[in-house]
Design a protein around this motif. Structure first.
Motif, PDB file in Angstrom:
ATOM      1  N   ARG A  57       0.841  -1.182   0.000  1.00  0.00           N
ATOM      2  CA  ARG A  57       0.000   0.000   0.000  1.00  0.00           C
ATOM      3  C   ARG A  57       0.884   1.243   0.000  1.00  0.00           C
ATOM      4  NH1 ARG A  57      -4.375   0.333   4.600  1.00  0.00           N
ATOM      5  NH2 ARG A  57      -2.524   0.589   5.862  1.00  0.00           N
ATOM      6  N   PHE A  71       1.984   4.765   0.972  1.00  0.00           N
ATOM      7  CA  PHE A  71       1.736   5.584   2.147  1.00  0.00           C
ATOM      8  C   PHE A  71       1.453   7.003   1.677  1.00  0.00           C
ATOM      9  CE2 PHE A  71       2.863   8.424   5.584  1.00  0.00           C
ATOM     10  CZ  PHE A  71       2.086   7.885   6.599  1.00  0.00           C
ATOM     11  N   ILE A 105      -0.965  10.502   2.924  1.00  0.00           N
ATOM     12  CA  ILE A 105      -1.942  11.074   3.840  1.00  0.00           C
ATOM     13  C   ILE A 105      -3.009  11.775   3.008  1.00  0.00           C
ATOM     14  CG2 ILE A 105      -2.330  12.735   5.693  1.00  0.00           C
ATOM     15  CD1 ILE A 105       0.473  12.114   6.679  1.00  0.00           C
ATOM     16  N   PRO A 141     -10.337  10.074   3.557  1.00  0.00           N
ATOM     17  CA  PRO A 141     -11.085   9.014   2.867  1.00  0.00           C
ATOM     18  C   PRO A 141     -11.943   9.570   1.731  1.00  0.00           C
ATOM     19  CG  PRO A 141     -11.215   8.711   5.238  1.00  0.00           C
ATOM     20  CD  PRO A 141     -10.528  10.023   5.014  1.00  0.00           C
ATOM     21  N   LEU A 142     -12.571  10.736   1.957  1.00  0.00           N
ATOM     22  CA  LEU A 142     -13.408  11.315   0.899  1.00  0.00           C
ATOM     23  C   LEU A 142     -12.547  11.710  -0.298  1.00  0.00           C
ATOM     24  CD1 LEU A 142     -16.279  12.127   0.095  1.00  0.00           C
ATOM     25  CD2 LEU A 142     -15.827  14.401   1.033  1.00  0.00           C
ATOM     26  N   ARG A 145      -9.824  10.369  -1.254  1.00  0.00           N
ATOM     27  CA  ARG A 145      -9.429   9.156  -1.961  1.00  0.00           C
ATOM     28  C   ARG A 145     -10.587   8.630  -2.794  1.00  0.00           C
ATOM     29  NH1 ARG A 145      -7.544   6.122   2.316  1.00  0.00           N
ATOM     30  NH2 ARG A 145      -5.681   7.398   2.307  1.00  0.00           N
ATOM     31  N   ALA A 146     -11.793   8.677  -2.239  1.00  0.00           N
ATOM     32  CA  ALA A 146     -12.955   8.151  -2.966  1.00  0.00           C
ATOM     33  C   ALA A 146     -13.292   9.023  -4.175  1.00  0.00           C
ATOM     34  CB  ALA A 146     -14.163   8.049  -2.029  1.00  0.00           C
ATOM     35  N   VAL A 147     -13.160  10.342  -4.015  1.00  0.00           N
ATOM     36  CA  VAL A 147     -13.479  11.261  -5.119  1.00  0.00           C
ATOM     37  C   VAL A 147     -12.469  11.102  -6.243  1.00  0.00           C
ATOM     38  CG1 VAL A 147     -13.565  13.706  -5.763  1.00  0.00           C
ATOM     39  CG2 VAL A 147     -14.725  12.927  -3.696  1.00  0.00           C
ATOM     40  N   GLY A 205     -12.410  12.811  -9.804  1.00  0.00           N
ATOM     41  CA  GLY A 205     -13.734  13.352 -10.076  1.00  0.00           C
ATOM     42  C   GLY A 205     -14.451  12.607 -11.179  1.00  0.00           C
ATOM     43  N   SER A 206     -15.667  13.043 -11.474  1.00  0.00           N
ATOM     44  CA  SER A 206     -16.478  12.382 -12.491  1.00  0.00           C
ATOM     45  C   SER A 206     -15.995  12.769 -13.887  1.00  0.00           C
ATOM     46  CB  SER A 206     -17.943  12.781 -12.316  1.00  0.00           C
ATOM     47  OG  SER A 206     -18.676  12.375 -13.455  1.00  0.00           O
ATOM     48  N   ALA A 207     -15.906  11.788 -14.787  1.00  0.00           N
ATOM     49  CA  ALA A 207     -15.542  12.074 -16.175  1.00  0.00           C
ATOM     50  C   ALA A 207     -16.716  12.715 -16.912  1.00  0.00           C
ATOM     51  CB  ALA A 207     -15.110  10.796 -16.878  1.00  0.00           C
ATOM     52  N   LYS A 208     -17.900  12.712 -16.297  1.00  0.00           N
ATOM     53  CA  LYS A 208     -19.134  13.235 -16.901  1.00  0.00           C
ATOM     54  C   LYS A 208     -19.363  12.641 -18.292  1.00  0.00           C
ATOM     55  CE  LYS A 208     -19.801  17.496 -14.335  1.00  0.00           C
ATOM     56  NZ  LYS A 208     -18.603  17.871 -13.585  1.00  0.00           N
ATOM     57  N   HIS A 244      -4.714  -2.955 -14.657  1.00  0.00           N
ATOM     58  CA  HIS A 244      -4.633  -1.743 -13.837  1.00  0.00           C
ATOM     59  C   HIS A 244      -3.267  -1.068 -13.906  1.00  0.00           C
ATOM     60  CE1 HIS A 244      -8.146  -3.811 -11.936  1.00  0.00           C
ATOM     61  NE2 HIS A 244      -8.615  -2.603 -12.088  1.00  0.00           N
ATOM     62  N   MET A 262     -19.936  10.440  -0.759  1.00  0.00           N
ATOM     63  CA  MET A 262     -19.754  11.087  -2.058  1.00  0.00           C
ATOM     64  C   MET A 262     -21.059  11.344  -2.795  1.00  0.00           C
ATOM     65  SD  MET A 262     -16.725   9.452  -4.231  1.00  0.00           S
ATOM     66  CE  MET A 262     -17.488   9.676  -5.809  1.00  0.00           C
ATOM     67  N   GLU A 296     -22.322  10.088 -13.632  1.00  0.00           N
ATOM     68  CA  GLU A 296     -22.056   9.649 -15.003  1.00  0.00           C
ATOM     69  C   GLU A 296     -20.552   9.588 -15.251  1.00  0.00           C
ATOM     70  OE1 GLU A 296     -23.728  11.805 -18.334  1.00  0.00           O
ATOM     71  OE2 GLU A 296     -22.646  10.440 -19.666  1.00  0.00           O
ATOM     72  N   ASP A 297     -20.034   8.400 -15.153  1.00  0.00           N
ATOM     73  CA  ASP A 297     -18.593   8.189 -15.237  1.00  0.00           C
ATOM     74  C   ASP A 297     -18.381   6.722 -15.594  1.00  0.00           C
ATOM     75  OD1 ASP A 297     -15.732   9.259 -14.058  1.00  0.00           O
ATOM     76  OD2 ASP A 297     -16.051   7.151 -13.558  1.00  0.00           O
ATOM     77  N   ARG A 313     -17.531   5.152 -11.882  1.00  0.00           N
ATOM     78  CA  ARG A 313     -18.415   5.376 -10.739  1.00  0.00           C
ATOM     79  C   ARG A 313     -19.741   4.638 -10.887  1.00  0.00           C
ATOM     80  NH1 ARG A 313     -17.882  11.753  -9.050  1.00  0.00           N
ATOM     81  NH2 ARG A 313     -15.781  11.566  -8.183  1.00  0.00           N
TER      82      ARG A 313
END
Lengths: 128, 135, 285
Positions: free
Chosen positions: A2, A4, A6, A9-10, A12-14, A17-20, A95, C164, C245-246, C249
């Protein structure tokens, strides 16, 4: 191991962003799937009927305009659908940086195979 | 910063190594495998057309390969893969229109896809033998 | 009596009578990093005098040591403990090994704490009968999670994914002086979605989330996203769809439907996601 890092969590999850986008790929995969149903059944039925045919019978069959048209239609839709489907498979399991290369090679191969198939079908249909 | 004091990275609990295969996941991976297999058979289709375009010699050579035992076995696999992906694909299109999402329907349609694909494979090979036998 | 049926599953609580395969035919350590490999643990015998016993194989991990996770076997005295899998775990903790660690609270399927992998499928330990499990019963933590200790998974990431989707009512219209009104038929659209208890059985059982969980939101977060998209009082549908929309996601969902098969509340995350995809179709055409 993993990394390291800092990061919240949000955060990391975001990620980036969205590719839309994504609708286009998903929708086209469905449209090409639906469009494949008829040519695919025609192709399967033709194989059943002509699998033992000799060269001249096969040529005569493919030279009929309806069969030429359906064969070209099949090749276009088939490789379009295959490219979209294989893209998802590669994105799911690869990946590393190899992902981008695999996607490029796969798309190129699908285009090339479709082109060769269409030219071959047209040569038989229109050639002497 | 509890992370800094942890001696080692937390282990990942097992996923595919222990998760029970269910009709849902098995048919999903089957749809994927048959899709990839059909992409490979699509290459054979192109080779077949190219051979036919280049003349009778190449065409008959390819017919011999297809007519051989390994060729016929591959062809049988391709037939089943074709029908499974076709029926499974139609099942997916139905779901995409937000229909048949009850568990009972998910399982009934799943088994229907398996049985129908097997039946269509057998029927098309019998038809083929019947027609080829008469020509 | 638990309902069993060999072929057709009618509700998610049904345990397969004759599973075709107990596990996928992959090597035990397929894709497993060395630190996550599970070793053989020890066997804890039943107390002397126990008549009816049953073996439970339980995943153990001790964060204070340097050892890998291990699989311990406990002989449980069925005459001394309650009928549910959670009762067996509590019995072990009270009578055999007090270090056995797991989350539990309500013991009636409403808190979602005791979600774990039981005989290869995710479920709540408090609503699964011991008699519905195989011999030995196989108890693992929720699949594909970082493990804090024994059966306690680190839910930080999946909860961040839930955060999110902004799970709260969003409206630009100034708040009214009374409740926000909703027609009964619009309220009914939330049924089957608002009941989610965030146990993450579905997300943990989703193969697509196993391979791409860093970017794919997973069924639990997406079901919650639908719960707000379909709420007639919410005014942020456009922004919510933009966020979803991704290619990863939302569209990493391949309608595998392990989520719907495993939901211990009988909800339908797969259908919720299909409705989000259809809503995007409606927006585009």
């Amino acid at each position: 191991m993993r990394r390291f890092r800092i990061q919240t969590p949000l955060g990391r999850a975001v990620g980036l962003g969205s590719a839309k986008s994504g609708f286009g790929h998903w929708w086209t995969e469905r449209i090409t799937a639906a469009a494949l149903v008829l040519p695919a059944i025609w192709f399967a039925a033709s194989l059943i009927a002509h699998s033992g045919s000799d060269y001249d019978t096969f040529r005569r069959w493919l030279r009929e305009p309806i069969n030429t048209a359906l064969m070209v239609l099949l090749l276009v839709t088939l490789f379009w659908h295959a490219a979209l489907g294989l893209q998802v498979v590669i994105e799911d399991y690869v990946h590393s940086v190899a992902k981008i290369w695999a996607l490029i090679v796969m798309r190129f191969a699908c285009f090339a195979l479709a082109a060769v198939g269409i030219i071959a079908a047209l040569r038989i249909a229109l050639g002497a | 910063m509890e992370r800094m004091t942890t001696k080692r990275a937390r282990p990942l609990s097992p996923n595919i190594q222990i998760y029970r295969p269910q009709l849902t996941s098995v048919l999903s991976i089957a749809n994927r495998i048959t899709g990839v297999a059909l992409s490979v058979f699509a290459v054979v289709l192109v080779i077949w057309l190219a051979a036919a375009a280049s003349g009778p010699a190449a065409y008959s050579q390819l017919q011999t390969i297809i007519g051989s035992w390994p060729g016929q076995i591959l062809f049988l696999i391709a037939t089943f893969a074709f029908f499974l992906h076709l029926c499974g694909g139609i099942r997916h299109l139905v779901w995409d229109s937000v229909r048949a999402f009850e568990l009972k329907q998910i399982y009934a349609s799943g088994w229907a896809v398996v049985l129908l694909s097997a039946a269509l494979t057998v029927i098309s090979w019998l038809l083929n033998l019947l027609i080829a036998g008469h020509s | 009596m638990p309902r069993t049926d060999a072929f057709i599953v009618r509700s998610s609580d049904q345990v397969p009578k004759h599973p075709l395969l107990k596990r996928f035919p992959v090597p035990r350590n397929f894709g497993v990093t060395p630190g996550s490999r599970i070793e053989r643990g020890r066997t804890w015998a039943a107390p002397a005098g126990a008549v009816r016993t049953k073996a439970f194989e339980i995943y153990r991990y001790d964060p204070d040591g340097d050892d890998n996770p291990r699989l311990d076997t406990f002989e449980v005295d069925l005459d001394a403990c309650g009928p549910m899998v959670l009762d067996a775990l509590i019995w072990i903790k009270n009578n055999v090994d007090p270090t056995l660690t797991f989350r539990r609270s309500c013991r009636e399927g409403i808190c979602g704490s005791c979600a774990m992998n039981i005989d290869g499928a995710n479920w709540l330990a408090c609503t699964r009968y011991i008699e519905e499990t195989g011999t030995p019963a196989q108890i693992y933590p929720l699949a594909n999670m970082r493990i804090i200790k024994d059966l306690v998974p680190d839910l930080t990431h999946v909860l961040a994914q839930y955060e999110m989707i902004e799970p709260w009512l969003q409206a630009t219209t100034p708040a009214p002086d009374r409740e926000r009104l909703q027609a009964p038929e619009d309220r009914a659209k939330l049924d089957g979605y608002y009941e989610c208890i965030l146990c993450f059985c579905c997300t943990s059982g989703c193969p697509s989330h196993w391979w791409n969980g860093d970017r794919f939101l997973g069924p639990a977060a997406l079901l919650q996203a639908w719960r707000w998209l379909t709420d007639s009082r919410d005014e942020a549908a456009g922004e919510r769809l933009d966020l979803l929309e991704d290619p990863f996601r939302l569209y990493r969902c391949h309608t595998i439907l392990n989520c719907t098969r495993t939901c211990p509340k009988g909800l339908n995350p797969g259908k919720a996601i299909a409705q989000i995809k259809k809503m995007i179709v409606d927006r585009q055409s």
